[in-house]
Design a protein around this motif. Structure first.
Motif, PDB file in Angstrom:
ATOM      1  N   HIS A  40       0.795  -1.220   0.000  1.00  0.00           N
ATOM      2  CA  HIS A  40       0.000   0.000   0.000  1.00  0.00           C
ATOM      3  C   HIS A  40       0.838   1.285   0.000  1.00  0.00           C
ATOM      4  CE1 HIS A  40       0.629  -0.663   4.399  1.00  0.00           C
ATOM      5  NE2 HIS A  40       0.747   0.657   4.414  1.00  0.00           N
ATOM      6  N   TYR A  53      -3.592  -3.493   4.625  1.00  0.00           N
ATOM      7  CA  TYR A  53      -4.797  -3.264   3.827  1.00  0.00           C
ATOM      8  C   TYR A  53      -5.100  -4.424   2.879  1.00  0.00           C
ATOM      9  CZ  TYR A  53      -4.564   1.618   5.342  1.00  0.00           C
ATOM     10  OH  TYR A  53      -4.529   2.771   6.083  1.00  0.00           O
ATOM     11  N   VAL A 146      -6.822   6.079   0.754  1.00  0.00           N
ATOM     12  CA  VAL A 146      -6.024   5.311   1.723  1.00  0.00           C
ATOM     13  C   VAL A 146      -4.566   5.735   1.672  1.00  0.00           C
ATOM     14  CG1 VAL A 146      -5.144   3.007   2.246  1.00  0.00           C
ATOM     15  CG2 VAL A 146      -7.578   3.344   1.791  1.00  0.00           C
TER      16      VAL A 146
END
Length: 223
Positions: A40, A53, A146
């Motif tokens: 991520h 994630y 995110v």
């Protein structure tokens, strides 16, 4: 062992130098919580980060895995290229949970001197850094807010699918212990030891007891 859709690599864990951190990491691996997570965060020439994630494709949402309690900081090994370390919250050395990162460069001058030092608990076994470097070279995107540094593969715009992420599967592969056999011939005083190095090779050592009195003399036979 770490499997990704861009290639696989193996890591060696430093359980003697960072026992609590290695135990914490393995608890996530053996409970399959890392499986289905994705890389991520990539910072070029710095780190590749994962361990939290996952993408729920039917719901089109990104979620996070269940976390254990934070692990104590065990700084002691420098953050050089190829090492594996734990991410943590700024200003709290003992806040690492599941997120890990691979150092893309020698980051020791930076990471060894902030937030109590970052706990290095393993290293990527070469030639595995070829895969890590390939991940770090991918284009980066902001997905669902995110992170703005998520590497994606085969993505040209529109809605992402799970295959665009660098998805992770992890498993533990413990090395087999050495197989040792020995034999002693009383008539000749020859002691022979054999240690298996792998499935096809072994190391053989032979010793002869030359005398027991007035002192024990054991001779190593070089063959």
């Amino acid at each position: 062992n770490v499997e990704t859709n861009l290639g696989n690599f193996s890591i060696e864990l430093f359980d003697s130098q960072a026992p609590a951190t290695v135990a914490n990491f393995l608890s996530y691996v053996t409970s399959d919580r890392y499986n289905g997570t994705f890389i991520h965060r990539v910072v070029k020439s710095f780190v590749v980060q994962g361990g939290f994630y996952f993408f729920d494709e039917p719901a089109r949402q990104i979620g996070g895995i269940n976390l254990d309690s934070p692990v104590i900081n065990e700084f002691g090994i420098s953050s050089t290229r190829g090492t594996l370390a734990m991410a943590k919250v700024g200003g709290d050395p003992n806040s690492a949970t599941s997120q890990w990162f691979v150092n893309l460069a020698d980051n020791s001058e930076n990471l060894d001197n902030q937030n109590g030092g970052f706990t290095v608990f393993g290293r990527v076994i070469e030639p595995g850094m070829t895969v890590v470097d390939a991940i770090s070279a991918l284009p980066l995107f902001n997905i669902n807010g995110v992170s703005d540094a998520i590497p994606l593969t085969d993505f040209t715009g529109g809605d992402v699918v799970i295959g665009n992420f660098i998805n992770i599967q992890m498993s533990v592969s413990a090395p087999l212990g050495p197989v040792i056999s020995n034999s002693f011939d009383e008539a000749t005083g020859l002691l022979t030891l054999k240690v298996a190095l792998d499935g096809a090779q072994f190391l053989g050592l032979s010793f002869r007891i030359d005398s027991l009195l007035p002192s024990v003399v054991i001779r190593g036979l070089l063959e």
